[in-house]
Write an enzyme that holds these catalytic residues in place. Structure first.
Site, PDB file in Angstrom:
ATOM      1  N   CYS A 150       5.227  -1.492  -9.096  1.00 21.59           N
ATOM      2  CA  CYS A 150       6.014  -1.985  -7.617  1.00 21.59           C
ATOM      3  C   CYS A 150       7.620  -1.760  -8.029  1.00 21.59           C
ATOM      4  O   CYS A 150       7.889  -2.412  -8.564  1.00 21.59           O
ATOM      5  CB  CYS A 150       5.636  -3.093  -7.199  1.00 21.59           C
ATOM      6  SG  CYS A 150       6.679  -3.637  -5.773  1.00 21.59           S
ATOM      7  N   CYS A 195       9.096  -5.583   0.370  1.00 22.10           N
ATOM      8  CA  CYS A 195       8.086  -4.496   0.099  1.00 22.10           C
ATOM      9  C   CYS A 195       8.840  -3.163   0.985  1.00 22.10           C
ATOM     10  O   CYS A 195       9.040  -3.557   2.067  1.00 22.10           O
ATOM     11  CB  CYS A 195       6.853  -4.767   0.907  1.00 22.10           C
ATOM     12  SG  CYS A 195       5.677  -3.471   1.030  1.00 22.10           S
ATOM     13  N   CYS A 205      -1.018  -2.028 -10.742  1.00 21.21           N
ATOM     14  CA  CYS A 205      -0.336  -2.231  -9.082  1.00 21.21           C
ATOM     15  C   CYS A 205       0.848  -3.049  -9.022  1.00 21.21           C
ATOM     16  O   CYS A 205       1.672  -2.955  -8.310  1.00 21.21           O
ATOM     17  CB  CYS A 205      -1.224  -2.617  -7.978  1.00 21.21           C
ATOM     18  SG  CYS A 205      -1.975  -4.165  -8.453  1.00 21.21           S
ATOM     19  N   CYS A 254      -6.282  -5.670 -15.320  1.00 21.74           N
ATOM     20  CA  CYS A 254      -5.709  -4.527 -14.712  1.00 21.74           C
ATOM     21  C   CYS A 254      -4.287  -5.321 -14.100  1.00 21.74           C
ATOM     22  O   CYS A 254      -4.695  -5.966 -12.964  1.00 21.74           O
ATOM     23  CB  CYS A 254      -6.269  -3.627 -13.923  1.00 21.74           C
ATOM     24  SG  CYS A 254      -5.372  -2.232 -13.409  1.00 21.74           S
ATOM     25  N   ASP A 314      -5.705  -3.060  13.635  1.00 27.98           N
ATOM     26  CA  ASP A 314      -4.981  -3.922  13.010  1.00 27.98           C
ATOM     27  C   ASP A 314      -3.594  -4.177  13.767  1.00 27.98           C
ATOM     28  O   ASP A 314      -2.679  -4.864  13.504  1.00 27.98           O
ATOM     29  CB  ASP A 314      -4.335  -3.610  11.445  1.00 27.98           C
ATOM     30  CG  ASP A 314      -3.528  -2.334  11.695  1.00 27.98           C
ATOM     31  OD1 ASP A 314      -3.363  -1.946  12.733  1.00 27.98           O
ATOM     32  OD2 ASP A 314      -3.226  -1.964  10.698  1.00 27.98           O
ATOM     33  N   CYS A 333      -4.091   2.558  -8.482  1.00 26.83           N
ATOM     34  CA  CYS A 333      -5.242   1.865  -8.718  1.00 26.83           C
ATOM     35  C   CYS A 333      -6.255   2.729  -9.404  1.00 26.83           C
ATOM     36  O   CYS A 333      -6.847   3.642  -8.893  1.00 26.83           O
ATOM     37  CB  CYS A 333      -5.828   1.252  -7.355  1.00 26.83           C
ATOM     38  SG  CYS A 333      -7.488   0.130  -7.575  1.00 26.83           S
TER      39      CYS A 333
END
Length: 376
Positions: free
Chosen positions: A200, A216, A196, A193, A136, A250
């Site tokens: 946060c 974030c 998540c 759901c 990445d 999760c």
């Protein structure tokens, strides 16, 4: 060699190198990405990550990055924690720092790219097809490609989720000029759901399936240079490098397993390091402690900035003694954050007394502002 046989051999070879799942998609399989990426950038949600805008065209289409590419092989490597509850439980240890699970040992870029290169080299030798390997650091949209390949789906937190691996896995890619048989795309299994989104701490998701990186904690602790905006400091808690909350909560992680690759298994000293010990690190000690770690790339100053915020959030006034030396740090951001941290642990008179005791005068506007806020 037929494409079918080439694919089968490639999958088997990647499995022998420790990859947990392997899927294939066409280089033309993400036509929706250019528009989505443009909207993300136009909204400024990439923050100071200017390289995302600079590489937009190549990032949006694998065929622009490498015109000869016909297929993209997506390989997942599990890095799950030994204890699935550890990432969230660590947040309650206020005298200790929390480091994202993926960064608790060797830099995954080096680990995965090395394995991918070996496999890709053998594949090229057997098939005669050209290949390129990416992890990445390159402008590749691994998550949309992974969804198109059936590796998983992009959940409401925008990360890839697998029914087999949960959320704890890295994604590497091998581009090849050979057209390999593609796998079927995965469908969304998030349902109703929203765990998540709800967990946060900084409200970084404007809506399901959307992320504002500027809010974030992973961005703030790793990518963001300079002072961390005040509105996020208390919410960072003891997180000093990354944040795992949206991954850890999760429910699909019930299928996740612990990392099998030894270099990705957590070092004991990085699971929940003592904040006071981290505050003593000078540049040489920082480099020694994090040699071979992804943490090393943010540098000592940014790291200490993060640790100081954790210290300020600890509620432990005894940490002030380890914070005070940073009031004279060469880096203005570190000095300013040290002032803020002391302001969380000490009273107004203590703050004023510390400044007089150390004869501290400031010329940096941001640090002067911190002194004013701490002593008010």
């Amino acid at each position: 060699m037929t494409p079918e046989k080439a694919k089968a051999l490639l999958i088997a070879d990647l499995a022998s190198e420790g990859f947990s799942d392997v899927r294939v998609t066409g280089a033309d399989s993400i036509p929706q990405v250019p528009e989505r990426l443009r909207a993300f950038l136009e909204a400024g949600r990439h923050g100071t990550m200017g390289w995302m805008a600079e590489t937009e065209e190549r990032r949006a289409d694998p065929r622009v990055l490498w015109p000869e590419a016909r297929s993209v092989v997506l390989a997942a490597m599990n890095y799950g924690p030994e204890d699935s509850g550890a990432p969230l439980a660590a947040l309650d240890r206020h005298d200790r720092a929390t480091i994202s699970v993926y960064a608790q040992n060797r830099d995954y870029h080096d680990v995965i790219k090395g394995k991918l290169k070996q496999v890709a080299g053998r594949f090229a030798a057997r098939s005669g097809a050209e290949v390129k390997v990416f992890i990445d650091t390159a402008p590749v949209m691994e998550k949309p490609l992974g969804e198109a390949a059936g590796l998983g789906w992009q959940g409401k937190h925008t990360n890839l989720v697998s029914r087999r691996l949960g959320s704890w896995f890295f994604i590497g890619s091998i581009f090849t000029a050979m057209a390999l048989p593609p796998d079927a795309a995965e469908t969304d299994h998030c349902g109703s759901c929203r765990a998540c989104l709800d967990i946060c701490p900084t409200d970084a998701f404007p809506a399901p399936y959307q992320l504002d990186a500027r809010r974030c904690i992973s961005y703030l602790t790793i990518e963001h240079a300079g002072p961390v905006p005040h509105e996020f400091r208390k919410r960072m808690g003891n997180r000093i490098y990354g944040c795992d909350d949206c991954l850890a909560v999760c429910p699909w992680n019930k299928f996740a397993g612990a990392a099998r690759e030894a270099k990705l298994q957590a070092r004991d000293d990085l699971k929940s390091p003592a904040i006071t010990e981290l505050l003593t690190l000078d540049d040489a000690a920082f480099r020694a402690m994090f040699s071979g770690s992804p943490i090393k790339r943010i540098g000592r100053d940014r790291f200490i900035r993060n640790v100081l915020i954790a210290a300020g959030n600890s509620g432990d006034e005894t940490m002030a003694a380890d914070i005070v030396p940073h009031l004279a740090d060469p880096d203005a951001t570190v000095r300013g954050t040290a002032v803020w941290a002391l302001g969380q642990l000490k009273g107004e008179e203590d703050i004023i007394g510390l400044r007089k005791e150390h004869g501290l005068t400031e010329t940096d506007d941001s640090v002067i502002e911190e002194w004013g806020k701490a002593a008010s």
